[in-house]
Design an enzyme around this catalytic site. Structure first.
Site, mmCIF file in Angstrom:
data_model
loop_
_atom_site.group_PDB
_atom_site.id
_atom_site.type_symbol
_atom_site.label_atom_id
_atom_site.label_comp_id
_atom_site.label_asym_id
_atom_site.label_seq_id
_atom_site.Cartn_x
_atom_site.Cartn_y
_atom_site.Cartn_z
ATOM 1 N N GLY A 121 -61.388 -36.880 19.511
ATOM 2 C CA GLY A 121 -61.158 -35.493 19.160
ATOM 3 C C GLY A 121 -59.707 -35.159 18.893
ATOM 4 O O GLY A 121 -59.401 -34.354 18.012
ATOM 5 N N THR A 122 -58.789 -35.744 19.640
ATOM 6 C CA THR A 122 -57.371 -35.441 19.445
ATOM 7 C C THR A 122 -56.915 -35.855 18.061
ATOM 8 O O THR A 122 -56.224 -35.097 17.358
ATOM 9 C CB THR A 122 -56.516 -36.134 20.517
ATOM 10 O OG1 THR A 122 -56.850 -35.598 21.803
ATOM 11 C CG2 THR A 122 -55.027 -35.912 20.262
ATOM 12 N N GLN B 229 -66.325 -29.937 22.927
ATOM 13 C CA GLN B 229 -67.142 -29.554 24.083
ATOM 14 C C GLN B 229 -68.515 -29.029 23.674
ATOM 15 O O GLN B 229 -69.419 -28.938 24.507
ATOM 16 C CB GLN B 229 -66.421 -28.484 24.910
ATOM 17 C CG GLN B 229 -65.160 -28.960 25.595
ATOM 18 C CD GLN B 229 -65.421 -29.936 26.724
ATOM 19 O OE1 GLN B 229 -66.487 -29.945 27.328
ATOM 20 N NE2 GLN B 229 -64.436 -30.790 27.015
ATOM 21 N N HIS C 206 -67.292 -39.453 23.687
ATOM 22 C CA HIS C 206 -67.417 -39.606 25.142
ATOM 23 C C HIS C 206 -67.745 -38.299 25.848
ATOM 24 O O HIS C 206 -67.970 -38.278 27.062
ATOM 25 C CB HIS C 206 -66.151 -40.241 25.737
ATOM 26 C CG HIS C 206 -64.964 -39.342 25.828
ATOM 27 N ND1 HIS C 206 -64.489 -38.862 27.020
ATOM 28 C CD2 HIS C 206 -64.137 -38.848 24.879
ATOM 29 C CE1 HIS C 206 -63.417 -38.118 26.809
ATOM 30 N NE2 HIS C 206 -63.191 -38.090 25.511
ATOM 31 N N THR D 64 -58.892 -50.312 10.428
ATOM 32 C CA THR D 64 -60.113 -51.106 10.520
ATOM 33 C C THR D 64 -61.204 -50.304 11.220
ATOM 34 O O THR D 64 -60.982 -49.692 12.262
ATOM 35 C CB THR D 64 -59.847 -52.405 11.294
ATOM 36 O OG1 THR D 64 -58.812 -53.136 10.630
ATOM 37 C CG2 THR D 64 -61.101 -53.265 11.358
ATOM 38 N N CYS E 51 -56.881 -33.749 30.019
ATOM 39 C CA CYS E 51 -55.783 -34.138 29.135
ATOM 40 C C CYS E 51 -54.446 -33.618 29.621
ATOM 41 O O CYS E 51 -53.411 -33.955 29.072
ATOM 42 C CB CYS E 51 -56.064 -33.645 27.711
ATOM 43 S SG CYS E 51 -57.509 -34.434 26.964
#
Length: 398
Positions: A70-71, A185, A207, A243, A333
């Site tokens: 997500g970041t 979320q 995740h 990759t 985070c």
């Protein structure tokens, strides 16, 4: 002692089917960009995963750009859209966001402000964390020809508030302003359709819904110009070189399919646990105060966030952990950084309240036993955390 895990918003255990898919694919070799048989087979895995992920997200396969999470997806959308829009029209220097964004969404904006001359506009929110739509309408009406993009969280990671994304998009669409949503979320927990939302871009992270760490996606309309952050082999529409992680993408797609399929049943199950936990925390600690909306459509079904007045949040977390209850005092985070929650402050809470919070987030492995274990140790944890807070400057917790 097996831990009672109540930190699913930070990361949730992998679903069995996703874990099996990951292990199976890791046994194979082949770079998806190679032209020999092994490479072509790996490419077929990537494209099959793209189609499955797109279907789960209500998107077209060509709109799914694989990322590391997500970041990266947030950074790619915010920086990439800003640079492309500003280059096409130098007047577009404004980025409209909210005061309760995750750091993955707000830090790129602040960096663009510091390094590239952008102007940040942080919309206010109400006491439950909902964005002020009137403030957005006023901003768009006055500065529509200066706005490069609007960036909002679909659902807040701390207090669970679900934003009115479709209404935000409707306000922006009138002036052809792209809207990016951090849906990290939201996906797998509430209904999310990229197509129906009208968004320009959307960030997801595997995740958070039962996939592997280190895999995510930016969902982006094909007609958008996005300046890449990295340059190399030109993979992923020449927007995100690198990759391709065939094993991770396959596992992420399997997790997304399963999580989305189970949303209705799981939301009902978690909602019942959520309501029970809120009631029992209120009974065990009468002065504790719930943050965010009441349980229902405006709140994530697995999110329970409380202010425990006068508590040192980190001390409370450590006491719970010593009793086998794993929860969080904020965003993972920001772990290791002792600071008051900017989300709570934006919602009108005091510095003391914002430094005295705990988040209990439920997920697919959560059970009644987890709730019972937390409630059993909570009064002790609160008492000890208040004693720790008392050794500090009392004005901080006033």
């Amino acid at each position: 002692m097996s831990p009672h895990y109540l930190d699913h918003a930070a990361t949730t255990p992998m679903l069995d089917a996703a874990r099996l898919a990951l292990v199976e694919e890791l046994a194979r070799v082949g770079n998806p960009s190679a032209l020999h048989k092994s490479g072509r087979l790996a490419r077929s895995v990537v494209e099959d995963a793209r189609e499955r992920m797109a279907a789960a997200l209500g998107a077209h396969p060509t709109e799914v750009i694989w990322t590391s999470g997500g970041t990266e997806a947030d950074n790619l959308a915010i920086k990439g859209l800003y640079w492309a829009r500003h280059q096409a029209d130098p007047r577009r220097t404004r980025i409209v966001t909210t005061s309760i964004e995750h750091h993955a969404g707000i830090d790129p904006v602040h960096w663009l402000e510091a390094e590239h001359g952008a102007t940040t506009v942080a919309l206010p929110v109400d006491r439950e964390g909902r964005v002020d739509l009137d403030a957005l309408r006023a901003e768009v009406a006055e500065h529509f020809d200066e706005i490069a993009l609007i960036s909002v969280m679909w659902a807040n990671n701390e207090v669970g508030t679900v934003q009115p994304v479709r209404e935000i998009v409707n306000i922006a669409t009138e002036h052809d302003i792209p809207v990016h949503a951090d849906a990290v979320q939201a996906v797998g927990h509430i209904p999310v359709s990229f197509r129906a939302s009208g968004l320009a871009t959307m960030a997801v992270s595997a995740h958070k819904f039962g996939g592997p760490v280190g895999v995510g996606a930016l969902v982006a309309r094909r007609d958008l110009a996005i300046t890449p952050l990295t340059h190399g082999g030109g993979q992923e529409r020449k927007v995100r070189s690198g990759t391709l992680n065939a094993a991770g993408f396959r596992a992420a797609a399997v997790a997304a399919e399963q999580a989305v399929k189970a949303i209705e049943v799981e939301a009902e199950r978690l909602g019942a646990l959520q309501r029970q936990l809120i009631d029992r925390i209120g009974a065990a600690v009468p002065d504790a105060r719930l943050s965010g909306p009441a349980p229902g459509p405006e709140r994530l079904p697995g999110n329970v966030h409380f202010v425990f007045p006068g508590c040192a949040a980190e001390a409370m977390m450590f006491v719970l952990d010593s009793h086998g209850v794993e929860a969080s005092n904020g965003s993972a985070c920001s772990a290791g950084v002792a600071q008051a929650s900017h989300v709570l402050i934006a919602m009108g809470r005091t510095e003391g309240d914002a430094a005295s919070t705990m988040r209990f987030s439920l997920g697919h492995t959560s059970t009644q036993e987890d709730i019972d274990a937390l409630v059993a140790v909570l009064p002790e944890a609160v008492d000890r955390a208040r004693k720790v807070a008392g050794t500090f400057d009392s004005s901080v917790f006033g």
